[in-house]
Design an enzyme around this catalytic site. Structure first.
Site, PDB file in Angstrom:
ATOM      1  N   TRP A 101       0.839  -1.210   0.000  1.00 16.60           N
ATOM      2  CA  TRP A 101       0.000   0.000   0.000  1.00 16.60           C
ATOM      3  C   TRP A 101       0.863   1.245   0.000  1.00 16.60           C
ATOM      4  CZ3 TRP A 101      -4.265  -1.247  -1.910  1.00 16.60           C
ATOM      5  CH2 TRP A 101      -4.939  -2.409  -1.538  1.00 16.60           C
ATOM      6  N   ASP A 171      -1.330   6.697   6.384  1.00 19.90           N
ATOM      7  CA  ASP A 171      -2.435   5.790   6.052  1.00 19.90           C
ATOM      8  C   ASP A 171      -2.587   4.847   7.248  1.00 19.90           C
ATOM      9  OD1 ASP A 171      -4.047   3.699   5.170  1.00 19.90           O
ATOM     10  OD2 ASP A 171      -2.883   3.283   3.351  1.00 19.90           O
ATOM     11  N   LYS A 195     -11.648  -1.763   7.186  1.00 22.26           N
ATOM     12  CA  LYS A 195     -10.765  -2.670   7.913  1.00 22.26           C
ATOM     13  C   LYS A 195     -11.183  -2.726   9.386  1.00 22.26           C
ATOM     14  CE  LYS A 195      -8.468  -3.142   4.130  1.00 22.26           C
ATOM     15  NZ  LYS A 195      -7.403  -2.340   3.599  1.00 22.26           N
TER      16      LYS A 195
HETATM   17  C1  LIG Z   1      -6.947  -1.958   2.285  1.00 23.93           C
HETATM   18  C2  LIG Z   1      -5.921  -0.897   2.331  1.00 23.93           C
HETATM   19  C3  LIG Z   1      -5.838   0.112   1.357  1.00 23.93           C
HETATM   20  C4  LIG Z   1      -6.740   0.147   0.139  1.00 23.93           C
HETATM   21  O1  LIG Z   1      -8.011   0.493   0.521  1.00 23.93           O
HETATM   22  P1  LIG Z   1      -9.170   0.743  -0.557  1.00 23.93           P
HETATM   23  O2  LIG Z   1     -10.233   1.345   0.285  1.00 23.93           O
HETATM   24  O3  LIG Z   1      -9.520  -0.569  -1.138  1.00 23.93           O
HETATM   25  O4  LIG Z   1      -8.649   1.692  -1.579  1.00 23.93           O
HETATM   26  C5  LIG Z   1      -4.880   1.081   1.513  1.00 23.93           C
HETATM   27  N1  LIG Z   1      -4.045   1.089   2.567  1.00 23.93           N
HETATM   28  C6  LIG Z   1      -4.097   0.140   3.513  1.00 23.93           C
HETATM   29  C7  LIG Z   1      -3.148   0.193   4.656  1.00 23.93           C
HETATM   30  C8  LIG Z   1      -5.028  -0.877   3.433  1.00 23.93           C
HETATM   31  O5  LIG Z   1      -5.065  -1.831   4.376  1.00 23.93           O
END
Ligand SMILES: *Cc1c(COP(=O)(O)O)cnc(C)c1O
Length: 360
Positions: A101, A171, A195
């Site tokens: 990511w 993030d 998540k």
């Molecule tokens: C799942 C995830 C993403 C991507 O998320 P989307 O909502 O599918 O774009 C980005 N960063 C992390 C850390 C993730 O776990």
């Protein structure tokens, strides 16, 4: 009705209480005669839902007044572009690449300017967090970017990098609300909610006010400017109304559970049960540096692909589902987010012990 123990990395398990409340309110939300899915986002009743959600999140994270909370769409992935478009005033930013990511964010940023890779753990399949105490950071970067919890690999920063005065952007998709954070250390904290908070379709951005400006990269669409959403309290266009409502319920659930310090304690206890077993097991082992282990995503392997596949299959048949590792790394991964009860982890470990006896 029978519910499984769902170890999915995302979309993931939600608190059962929240799902039950939502079911009770499905046809008639608090006497409105309609579902939250059916109501105008400009109605008084919805205004209360979104405002309360924001306030509860502010309470939980102790968000200072000079930060805005935005409820957006496009997933965490859209932020990979929105962040450089809005923040890369000097067309340069530093990225620490600790997983897929982070790498995607780094690659996307290089579309808009110079993305400088400050550090990476790709040399060892992202199985650790690099030492970020004294990085070589160019003076003119607009921000330093991290992915705080690496969902796929199962690592987490235990200490934030020393950004040497530069704005930190993080993030936190897979560790959102899993423990207390000091918001003032960040310029931007963001994450997709699917998540650890709510249903897919909502991304929450917590951003310091001075970073919200008209001065975005040329050609930035109106919808991708933080200012558009901040000026309109996340109601510039129709927001993901129902998703925000469920997030709000989860915030209230977290408050009832004792807030983020209590969640941290609970999450540490749960993770310890699993990690302790992995450390003593003759069959299973964890895959990342111990000091960098995530409390949320726990990858493990047997060392034998066929045995891994057998485990995943037998576990699913016993009610422990979504334990297959990410398609790019194989093995297993147990995601044990806030809503996974301790009992789910205990029972999983019991099952792993039994599997070990039968197969070691
Ligand atoms: C799942 C995830 C993403 C991507 O998320 P989307 O909502 O599918 O774009 C980005 N960063 C992390 C850390 C993730 O776990």
């Amino acid at each position: 009705m029978s519910r499984v123990y769902n170890f999915s990395a995302g979309p993931a398990v939600l608190p059962e209480e929240v799902l039950k409340e939502a079911a009770e309110e499905m046809l008639d939300y608090k006497g409105s005669g309609m579902s939250v899915m059916e109501m105008s986002h400009r109605s008084k009743v919805y205004d209360t839902i979104i405002k309360e959600a924001e306030q509860d999140l502010r309470d939980l994270m102790n968000i200072p007044d000079n930060y805005r909370v935005l409820f957006l769409q496009g997933g965490a992935s859209q932020q990979f572009a929105m962040i450089p478009m809005n923040l890369m005033k000097h067309k340069k930013a530093g990225y620490i690449v600790t997983g897929q990511w982070a790498k995607k964010a780094y690659q996307e940023a290089s579309v808009y300017g110079e993305a400088v890779k400050l550090a990476s753990s790709e040399d060892q399949t992202f199985s650790y967090i690099p030492d970020c105490a004294d990085l070589d950071i160019p003076d003119d970067v607009d921000y330093v970017y991290i992915c705080e919890n690496n969902t796929i690999y199962g690592t987490k920063y235990k200490e934030l990098p020393n950004t040497k005065g530069h704005t930190l952007v993080a993030d936190v998709s897979s560790c959102f609300l899993s423990e207390p954070v000091d918001v003032t250390k960040y310029g931007v904290i963001y994450g997709g909610v699917q998540k650890n908070i709510g249903p897919a379709g909502v991304v929450i951005v917590i951003i310091r006010e001075d970073l919200i400006t008209e001065d975005t990269l040329p050609g930035t669409p109106t919808m991708l400017k933080y200012k558009t959403h901040a000026d309109n309290d996340s109601l510039y266009n129709t927001p993901p109304c129902y998703g925000i409502y469920i997030c709000g319920k989860v915030f209230k659930w977290l408050k009832r559970m004792g807030g983020l310090s209590a969640m941290k304690e609970r999450n540490e206890e749960k993770a310890k049960i699993l990690y302790d077993f992995l450390d003593e097991s003759r069959l299973f082992r964890g895959t990342v540096a111990k000091k960098d282990r995530s409390l949320m995503n726990v990858p493990f392997v047997t060392g034998n692909e066929e045995l891994d596949a057998k485990f995943v299959k037998e576990a699913a048949a016993a009610g422990f589902v979504n334990l297959k590792g990410h398609r790019t790394v194989g093995g297993m991964r147990a995601s044990i987010y806030n809503a996974m009860p301790r009992e789910g982890v205990e029972k999983l470990v019991e099952f792993m012990k039994k599997f070990e006896e039968e197969n070691a």
